[in-house]
Design an enzyme around this catalytic site. Structure first.
Site, PDB file in Angstrom:
ATOM      1  N   TYR B 120      55.362  35.379 -27.824  1.00  0.00           N
ATOM      2  CA  TYR B 120      55.555  36.200 -26.629  1.00  0.00           C
ATOM      3  C   TYR B 120      54.195  36.574 -26.052  1.00  0.00           C
ATOM      4  O   TYR B 120      53.292  36.984 -26.785  1.00  0.00           O
ATOM      5  CB  TYR B 120      56.309  37.481 -26.998  1.00  0.00           C
ATOM      6  CG  TYR B 120      56.322  38.540 -25.911  1.00  0.00           C
ATOM      7  CD1 TYR B 120      57.381  38.616 -25.014  1.00  0.00           C
ATOM      8  CD2 TYR B 120      55.274  39.457 -25.785  1.00  0.00           C
ATOM      9  CE1 TYR B 120      57.394  39.584 -24.008  1.00  0.00           C
ATOM     10  CE2 TYR B 120      55.282  40.426 -24.775  1.00  0.00           C
ATOM     11  CZ  TYR B 120      56.340  40.481 -23.896  1.00  0.00           C
ATOM     12  OH  TYR B 120      56.353  41.428 -22.908  1.00  0.00           O
ATOM     13  N   GLU B 208      55.878  38.378 -18.021  1.00  0.00           N
ATOM     14  CA  GLU B 208      56.288  38.070 -19.389  1.00  0.00           C
ATOM     15  C   GLU B 208      56.507  36.575 -19.529  1.00  0.00           C
ATOM     16  O   GLU B 208      57.240  35.977 -18.733  1.00  0.00           O
ATOM     17  CB  GLU B 208      57.580  38.821 -19.747  1.00  0.00           C
ATOM     18  CG  GLU B 208      57.344  40.305 -19.963  1.00  0.00           C
ATOM     19  CD  GLU B 208      58.579  41.027 -20.466  1.00  0.00           C
ATOM     20  OE1 GLU B 208      59.589  40.993 -19.752  1.00  0.00           O
ATOM     21  OE2 GLU B 208      58.525  41.597 -21.570  1.00  0.00           O
TER      22      GLU B 208
END
Lengths: 294, 400
Positions: B120, B208
């Site tokens: 991530y 993100e």
């Protein structure tokens, strides 16, 4: 005394010739605020509301010895207006402007680090020292001079807190709205420090809400604070519903999940009196047994 | 404002981040063409373009869309066509969309990209520090939300200088944290720089990339992407304002937006009109204390006038969940008499037949109260927020 601005503070208004600014400047003047000049680029030389208008903050400062500014400049020009005020070495800038892009505020925060200028806001009702100085858009009729300092992240809950002091015959030393935006100038700790040193302030009401860690910082600071005055704290945003929909998703990934309950716990642990409902602030104030203000 | 995955990927790619080859499709035929142009033999990924996370674990409401989620791997053109046909126009429900879900009107067709390690990568404004923060996490065992909530120390957080961006020292530290192989270092550096450039150039609030993956040759590729842009800065990015997808927004919210209001829906039965988010939160808390829940709030922000309040009531009154309305307005320069006029205007138009509690604080309050009393509306005046919450909950219960 009062904090940050009082009857002797010489105030200028940036963007004074605008509609909203004119309206509020006039009210502040009528209230007795020591406003000495306005600044609107390109309108220097004009007299507006009986005050001289200058093209730049620097000129206005040179001519009038102003030390504080209230800003109504439109969002797109707010960053440069704040920077101009910082470069003119004003002590205090109260920025009322709404909708300032976040990147502009991040840049402003960087610049403030190397200056003594204090910024309140943006997107704030401003600062109110009853009977002395109205730097912003507060409804002056609800205020009374007194011994309670109020500092709030939420604009409208600030008024609610003011009304609570009124219910038990107390007034305010100074009332400050920190501003509703993601990135703001002064924070709880900055303002609380001032209140602790102010002779007139005997107790403080702080209004926090979900998002960010400003309340936790305040709690941490208060723990180690010497000669501390009582603080009554309220936190908005208990309902679980908020975490997903409202506020700023970035909070969770940047800081971990923090609930209003966590915040209240941090405040209580530090010795702050936490009230569960905004309209019960007056009960907590009454318990402090302070002499009423007249 | 959020933008779609394919739009986010395009912005990231313009700033040097590797993405799988992909193309957008609005029909099954377009999907077939898109597939052929991004990869001759496949396999392909079919990705529903709705602005929600967890699309893969979501499900469609319509049986015709099959058992699969919003992201599907297909191996033949024939399958691709029928899968695309079944997903388009169907309603995808994820953990984030709410039970009503979101209709899928476009698919992103991507060449399947094989990766080894995935992680991530996020970039967001940390309001407490007033900085941009880079966030990285190894998501092998848990998704990022679980880590953020229960294991926050397993996220690496690096403050990024707004002018300088991620430095070599920071990207080195980040690579070490993720235990990347040395052959990925260069690509990883460009990846983080690319995120930063995208963040700054478009004035994002959050980016993100979840997941990013490491390809066989060590290169880092963005397999998914989510970007939230700062609405307040859109005036400087007219090209980005065009990316807004009105279908992603609840129609009432869209309408509220037009007046400069913010609007949020929840699953209770009381609608609130307030000026300020703090008041909205405090009022919601109070409703809950009184055993009720909020259906929606409309934040009319700052100054309020007759037309704004009338528009607000009309928006709220169209929400079928709303069984009672509270108006709690106070502060700055609220002229209560004008609000009263607005309430009467709106009530006349929508035919107010549900309880309405009004609490306001400002100038000309007495006039306003008299005006409202004379208007003969089914409304109740409250003297503060606590009182308003009690009264609305009580009158809604009584009217049931």
């Amino acid at each position: 005394m009062s904090i940050l601005a009082g009857r002797h503070t010489r105030v200028l208004v940036q963007g004074m010739t605008g509609t909203q600014a004119s309206f509020h400047t006039k009210r502040s003047l009528d209230y007795g605020t020591n406003i000495v000049a306005g600044v609107t680029p390109g309108k220097g030389g004009l007299i507006h509301l009986g005050l001289p208008v200058f093209n730049t903050v620097k000129e206005a400062v040179n001519e009038t010895k102003a030390t504080a500014s209230v800003m109504f400049v439109p969002a797109a020009g707010a960053k440069s207006a704040i920077i101009e005020a910082v470069e003119a070495e004003l002590d205090l800038v109260v920025c009322i402007t709404d909708n300032i892009p976040i990147r502009d505020m991040l840049e402003v925060k960087n610049i403030l680090k190397n200056s003594h200028t204090r910024l309140i806001g943006p997107n704030t009702p401003g600062l109110m020292t009853p009977l002395e100085a109205r730097l912003g858009i507060f409804p002056e009729n609800i205020h009374r001079k007194g011994k309670i300092g109020i500092v709030s992240r939420s604009s409208t809950l600030t008024y609610e807190a003011v009304l609570e002091t009124e219910r038990v015959g107390l007034g305010q030393s100074t009332v400050i709205g920190l501003g509703d935006d993601l990135v703001i100038g002064m924070n709880f700790v900055d303002v609380l420090q001032e209140f602790m040193q102010d002779d007139e302030t005997e107790a403080i009401v702080m209004i926090g809400q979900l998002g960010g860690m400003f309340e936790e910082q305040a709690a941490e600071w208060y723990k180690n604070c010497l000669n501390r005055k009582p603080i009554i704290g309220f936190i908005a945003g208990n309902s679980q519903a908020f975490s997903a929909t409202v506020g700023y998703a970035g909070d969770i990934i940047t800081r971990g999940k923090i609930t209003a309950e966590d915040k209240k716990e941090a405040l209580s642990d530090a010795g702050i009196i936490v009230v569960e409902q905004i309209n019960r602030v007056h009960e907590a104030l009454a318990k402090l047994n302070l002499a009423t203000d007249d | 404002m959020n933008i779609h995955e394919y739009q986010a990927k395009k912005l990231l790619n313009q700033n040097g981040i590797k993405i799988p080859k992909g193309k957008i499709a609005y029909t099954a035929n377009e999907a077939r063409h898109a597939a052929k142009s991004v990869s001759a033999k496949g396999p392909w990924m079919l990705k529903a373009q709705i602005q929600s996370g967890a699309r893969n674990s979501g499900h469609f409401l319509e049986p015709r869309a099959g058992q699969g989620g919003g992201i599907r791997l297909v191996k033949s053109i024939k399958d691709l066509w029928s899968e695309a046909d079944s997903m388009l126009g169907a309603t995808l429900v994820t953990q984030q969309t709410g039970i009503r879900g979101q209709i899928v009107s476009r698919l992103y067709v991507e060449a399947y990209t094989k990766v080894g390690f995935t992680f991530y990568a996020g970039m967001a404004v940390d309001r407490t520090q007033a900085t941009v923060t880079l966030l990285l996490a190894n998501t092998k065992d848990n998704d990022i939300n679980t880590i953020a909530e229960s294991d926050p120390e397993h996220i690496l957080r690096l403050p990024i200088d707004l002018v300088v961006g991620p430095t070599h020292a920071q990207t080195g530290k980040a690579a070490e944290f993720l235990k990347l192989q040395p052959r990925s270092y260069d690509s990883f550096y460009l990846f983080l720089r690319g995120m930063f450039k995208t963040f700054v150039a478009n004035e994002a609030l959050m980016i993100e990339i979840n997941p990013a993956g490491v390809m066989k040759n060590g290169d880092i590729v963005a397999l998914d992407a989510k970007i939230r842009l700062d609405d307040k800065a859109l005036f400087r990015h007219p090209e980005n304002s065009r990316l807004k997808d009105d279908y992603e927004t609840e129609p009432r919210e869209l309408k509220a937006c037009k007046y400069g209001f913010t609007y949020h829906e929840f699953d209770g039965n009381i609608g609130c009109i307030v000026n300020g988010e703090g008041v909205a939160m405090a009022l919601t808390d109070l409703l809950k204390r009184n055993g009720s829940n909020i259906a929606c709030w409309l934040n009319v922000k700052g100054g309020v006038d007759r037309d704004k309040i009338a528009a607000g009531i009309k928006i709220i009154a169209t929400n079928p969940r709303v069984e009672g309305i509270v108006i709690n307005i106070l502060g700055g320069f609220v002229r209560c008499d004008l609000i009263a006029d607005g309430i009467i205007d709106a009530a006349a138009e929508v035919g107010m037949n549900i309880p309405l509690v009004v609490r306001f604080e400002g100038t000309n309050r007495d006039d306003a109260e008299n005006v409202l009393k004379r208007a003969g509306l089914p409304l109740i005046l409250a003297y503060n927020m606590e009182d308003a919450a009690e009264k609305i909950v009580q009158s809604v219960q009584e009217s049931e």
